[in-house]
Design an enzyme around this catalytic site. Sequence first.
Site, PDB file in Angstrom:
ATOM      1  N   GLN C 196     -23.775   3.431  -2.511  1.00 23.10           N
ATOM      2  CA  GLN C 196     -23.657   2.244  -1.662  1.00 23.10           C
ATOM      3  C   GLN C 196     -22.349   2.363  -0.881  1.00 23.10           C
ATOM      4  OE1 GLN C 196     -26.356  -0.346  -1.866  1.00 23.10           O
ATOM      5  NE2 GLN C 196     -27.218   1.582  -2.635  1.00 23.10           N
ATOM      6  N   ALA C 237     -27.617  -9.855  -2.757  1.00 21.65           N
ATOM      7  CA  ALA C 237     -27.864  -8.412  -2.818  1.00 21.65           C
ATOM      8  C   ALA C 237     -27.250  -7.699  -1.614  1.00 21.65           C
ATOM      9  CB  ALA C 237     -29.361  -8.156  -2.886  1.00 21.65           C
ATOM     10  N   HIS C 238     -27.371  -6.388  -1.592  1.00 21.00           N
ATOM     11  CA  HIS C 238     -26.739  -5.596  -0.527  1.00 21.00           C
ATOM     12  C   HIS C 238     -27.297  -5.908   0.853  1.00 21.00           C
ATOM     13  CE1 HIS C 238     -29.514  -1.981  -1.862  1.00 21.00           C
ATOM     14  NE2 HIS C 238     -30.173  -3.110  -1.802  1.00 21.00           N
ATOM     15  N   ASN C 239     -26.357  -5.971   1.792  1.00 19.75           N
ATOM     16  CA  ASN C 239     -26.680  -6.159   3.205  1.00 19.75           C
ATOM     17  C   ASN C 239     -27.301  -7.506   3.540  1.00 19.75           C
ATOM     18  OD1 ASN C 239     -27.094  -2.913   2.698  1.00 19.75           O
ATOM     19  ND2 ASN C 239     -25.958  -3.436   4.545  1.00 19.75           N
ATOM     20  N   SER C 257     -30.941  -7.178   2.298  1.00 18.59           N
ATOM     21  CA  SER C 257     -31.110  -7.137   3.757  1.00 18.59           C
ATOM     22  C   SER C 257     -31.680  -8.414   4.352  1.00 18.59           C
ATOM     23  CB  SER C 257     -31.991  -5.946   4.178  1.00 18.59           C
ATOM     24  OG  SER C 257     -31.386  -4.731   3.770  1.00 18.59           O
TER      25      SER C 257
END
Lengths: 338, 338, 338
Positions: C196, C237-239, C257
């Site tokens: 990541q 969560a990521h992004n 995302s």
Amino acid sequence: MHIRLAELAERLGVELQGDGNLMITGVSTLKDAGSGEIAFLANESYRKQLADTSAGAVILRPQDAQDLATTALVTDNPYLAFAKVTQLFNNRPLVPSGIHASAVVAETASVPSDCRVGANAVIGEYVEIGAGSEIGAGTVIGDHCVLGSQCHLNANVTLYHDVILGERVRVHSGTVIGADGFGFAPDKGRWEKIAQLGGVRVGNDVEIGANTCIDRGALGDTVIGNNVILDNFVQIAHNVELGDGTAAAAQAGVAGSTKLGKHCTLAGNAGVAGHLELCDGVFVAPKTVISKSISEPGGYATGTAQMPMNEWRKSATRFRQLDSLARRVQQLEKSKKD
Amino acid sequence: MHIRLAELAERLGVELQGDGNLMITGVSTLKDAGSGEIAFLANESYRKQLADTSAGAVILRPQDAQDLATTALVTDNPYLAFAKVTQLFNNRPLVPSGIHASAVVAETASVPSDCRVGANAVIGEYVEIGAGSEIGAGTVIGDHCVLGSQCHLNANVTLYHDVILGERVRVHSGTVIGADGFGFAPDKGRWEKIAQLGGVRVGNDVEIGANTCIDRGALGDTVIGNNVILDNFVQIAHNVELGDGTAAAAQAGVAGSTKLGKHCTLAGNAGVAGHLELCDGVFVAPKTVISKSISEPGGYATGTAQMPMNEWRKSATRFRQLDSLARRVQQLEKSKKD
Amino acid sequence: MHIRLAELAERLGVELQGDGNLMITGVSTLKDAGSGEIAFLANESYRKQLADTSAGAVILRPQDAQDLATTALVTDNPYLAFAKVTQLFNNRPLVPSGIHASAVVAETASVPSDCRVGANAVIGEYVEIGAGSEIGAGTVIGDHCVLGSQCHLNANVTLYHDVILGERVRVHSGTVIGADGFGFAPDKGRWEKIAQLGGVRVGNDVEIGANTCIDRGALGDTVIGNNVILDNFVQIAHNVELGDGTAAAAQAGVAGSTKLGKHCTLAGNAGVAGHLELCDGVFVAPKTVISKSISEPGGYATGTAQMPMNEWRKSATRFRQLDSLARRVQQLEKSKKD
């Protein structure tokens, strides 16, 4: 970090298309990549971005490469190649080598000289850390824990006593492994604690997210198989067993003594009740409650689908009347027959 | 640890059947126990394991003991006796006695000499720790906290200021008690913080799992009754009150200012909305949302039951049409009457 | 803390009614307030408590003040005035000024002299802390993080490397910002990790509750807008991108995302699937699963409403038969026509 595209192709074992001398200095998305960066196309829904990308090179499937002029790495599994590229470009700062002066390491603990132990970490009696492992700042490892080689505990992780981790296990911050399972015997309106005498055993190549909990067994161990991946906030109760390659997304939970097979997937906030068995290859949908054992692979769900609230209220009201509605339909069918 | 079976029977106050000289060296399940170990039968569904067990002795009910040749401890509540046996055989390593040299203890804090304070623990100003308490490594206790005797905070626990724990309170790692409740006043599209001026009061004989949160009150305190048991990831919002003996399984949550009576049970990931009252003896099913106060003891649920995904999709689609379906049935009934 | 009511009115910019010389020494509820305390009436359902309150003064709306004899502060937004009063009476103990002797601060880190750094805190290489910030005991800040002025990280917070916080960001204990997003590529039954490589950017005036997780981006950053408020156990969560002023209650989660607009609200344990877009002003009901993008502001829900368990079981059984029930109604309608 920078690498010639031809060398990258060779390392990944994929086919090079175009200029092998291109110097790759980073990895990005099709949308954001610059001319020195490599992007990837794994999901067909992003295919339209291919025409406009400024990426120096793109990782993609043979069928997507055909009518493409630009430089590319061609492979049947572009997402996997992308994963390996990210590892190559990983710039995560490591904990400095050696044991930080402020760390507290028991004399009976074994910490190989190539390990990295961060500031204010605490390592208990008779702990064995595997070669090349990294222990983050503030992390506490209880007595008698055993970590395989190349493990990586980030900062502020907690391992209780008698937790066994395999090789290459990564644990993110805030995660607690080996806390007491939730076991109490009722005694005339009072709860009497059941001491949790088991431990936790985690396999190789496991990743455990942040603020996750894996409780120790009551009698016998809680067991996490090889290559299991757990996201953040996952609850693994005492004596659960997770088969190899099983994945659990954030906020999923598995109650006590339940066994999941191999390659199962729990979507976000999915929950599995206690004392059940799920066979290999079960997918549990987001926020689903599994209350019965499953012997057929495939997807399972509970709940309803998203609605505007005013419409939802009507359906929710009718749900309460569903049994009587079904009886009324039966009645209509019967009177039609008569 | 080892103990003669006759002595064990006496300590537990249960009836001995068979060889009192048998030396018990451990506790296990019917399935896994060896000849020196004691097992138990509390759940009828495991009764069939009784014939094949290798356990040296078994804790069981009088009716299960009747036609049993093997050595046994006989009691009406075998699960309770089992709980007490696990406590006897508990081998959890204690934090070494005294205050670890690396711990930071404020001069104004009171820590009796029989306490155990782990490495890198931090104890704030005017804190009072009760006799015989154990504070794990890396745990931080805010100013003005008061802990009763025999409390046990595991490693990496956080108590904010002005948190009051009763006697024999156990708190597992990663848990945060006394963080600000989630209170904000809207001001033309901006959120203005409401400082949380209350504290947290926890009763006696309470167990609080790992990575759980109990927020401090906005005005007045958040109150946890005696003998409450909370699992991991439980969210207790500001000004909640939990009655004596109430239990919450992992990932359960109670929103602000809600009061639960005595001996309530929240199953895993059950949620209770804010500003409600639940009477004594309410059971909330897994992942259920309680949005109205409850004045009748008993079980409550929301959601639907587990289905294969392709069937679920059909039901979920029909759920959206439920109001119109009900109207159509009404229409059919009306036209039949006409 | 004590303040004359007239001065308080002036500070808040609200209208004084009655004795301005009254000395206010605390803030409480209508029900519990004593004669030196100020209470507030913001919610009409508490209006009946106005007659019996012992509060020295009450903050309320003009229409509620009309027939009231007692001393009052009158404003169109009493809840906002109350929020400001709580801030005035906030007695939270500060971390002592300066850097505690036991804290470990990298030589390359920049910590202004007016900051407060608690015991056993760890601050990594090249970290920049903004003026007037407070870092709690045991908190770990990874390399290259940047914190704006007046930030407040409570005890035992973890920031991974390359996390950027704006000004006046408050983070509660146990929270982890910048842990790896949950990204893995499947490779013939094995999971291959996607490193990541992104970071986390948090805006100004953000509050982040206890034991919450904001993961770093896979490529590019996870972005939290200005004045976002997150409760405990929130999974970002990521992004993910959260628009300005968006709020998430405890145990809510947003998968990878997904973009939320401005002023959205996720109620307790609401979940939003990955790769979606929610427009401004969306409200997601408690424990609701959002699985499709939303382009219309307003409330959305899934699930069913609370029922006693025996009734619920009947409805849950019928839910499974819902498609066939709908077909039977169709059949009845058809046969009626014939």
